[in-house]
Design a protein around this motif. Sequence first.
Motif, PDB file in Angstrom:
ATOM      1  N   THR A 191      33.256  60.019  -4.585  1.00 19.03           N
ATOM      2  CA  THR A 191      33.910  60.054  -5.894  1.00 19.03           C
ATOM      3  C   THR A 191      35.060  59.049  -5.906  1.00 19.03           C
ATOM      4  O   THR A 191      35.504  58.583  -4.860  1.00 19.03           O
ATOM      5  CB  THR A 191      34.490  61.451  -6.190  1.00 19.03           C
ATOM      6  N   SER A 221      31.173  61.836 -10.408  1.00 20.33           N
ATOM      7  CA  SER A 221      32.418  62.132 -11.110  1.00 20.33           C
ATOM      8  C   SER A 221      33.299  63.123 -10.378  1.00 20.33           C
ATOM      9  O   SER A 221      34.520  63.098 -10.507  1.00 20.33           O
ATOM     10  CB  SER A 221      32.131  62.660 -12.529  1.00 20.33           C
ATOM     11  N   GLU A 222      32.698  64.009  -9.599  1.00 16.78           N
ATOM     12  CA  GLU A 222      33.499  64.991  -8.874  1.00 16.78           C
ATOM     13  C   GLU A 222      32.759  65.478  -7.630  1.00 16.78           C
ATOM     14  O   GLU A 222      31.536  65.347  -7.514  1.00 16.78           O
ATOM     15  CB  GLU A 222      33.853  66.168  -9.779  1.00 16.78           C
TER      16      GLU A 222
END
Length: 381
Positions: A191, A221-222
């Motif tokens: 990430t 994204s995470e």
Amino acid sequence: MMKKKSYLFAALALAGVLSGCSGSQPDRTPAAASTEAASEPSAAESTVAAFTEAAKDSTDAPAPDAITIPDPSAADASSVVPEDVTVRVGSLKGPTSMGLVWLMEQSEKGEAGNQYEFTMVTAADELLAKVASGELDIALIPANVASVLYNKTQGKIAVIDINTLGVLDIVAADESIQSIADLKGRTVYLTGKGTTPDYVFRYLLSGNGMSEADLTLEFKSEPTEVAALLKEQPDAIGLLPQPFVTAACAQNESLKIVLDLTEEWEKIQDGSKSRLVTGVTVVRRPFLEENPNAVSLFLEEHRASAAFTGSDPDAAAELIAALGIIEKAPVAKKALPYCNITCLVGEEMKTALKGYLQVLYEQDPASVGGKLPEDDFYFCR
């Protein structure tokens, strides 16, 4: 007193993405959680926006270049006379706050040397805004954000210690991965494109004679997405921060830490004492100038608090869970050895941090505020 708020466990991500008493690493067998690490080239710039706006109108005069405070490492450090001031300390929910739990408890019981008020938040911008408004005197923040803050405020803050070393690990089920070179031709999920984990990993690739062309970097994204991939694809490789590594490995017994990036950093230093740094502790210069004894006592007690997490992990884990930093004490205990909680001061701090910021600067000057800090950024007696 501790200002208690209700936070989601997932918010620990910030400390890992941006953001150690250090010692030898245990056997490599932990796990991951989740976090946010958006691809924002100017993330550090936006983090200090609130601080900068408030600091513009500050009437605080810059402190003199030289400020002398008692040395907390000296034999008579405990005899430093406490000052009649409440030291307001802010930290991010994660490894930096984990290193403060003993001091928080001592303060709650009225047994600390200073009078303290602790505030724990999940977002760096909230923490910095509190420093800007004068609500906080000392703050534990990501190392590169401290540099940005120093540049934005024309040196109105100084670093007094390093509180967390590296918290990034390569996680996989494939135990044949023993070095950075073993990642050649593979896909690594991570990430934070354009943030410190990205820069650190690229630096390590370069130090091992590799580049992005030698493997595939796939950004998510995470960390929850990375953790999910690791669970679904047996051959997947992920780069994650603690304590999410520990949480992920707990959910998937086949996963292990195959590379500790703090160790990999040290392997390519070639005599340099640069370290992989996550978090530092900063103080407002006016407070440092006006309350030198209070700052000295804080450093002494911060050092003792960081040491406590390594000497009594069971008690430390219980305090960490009680404060809501990590939901469950068993998970906290497993994560502690990998969070690299420390308290480095003086020349050791300066050398370690200066080298780390130099690496980030070479990757992207904006990551440290456009230029490297001057020597007065590093508070060394």
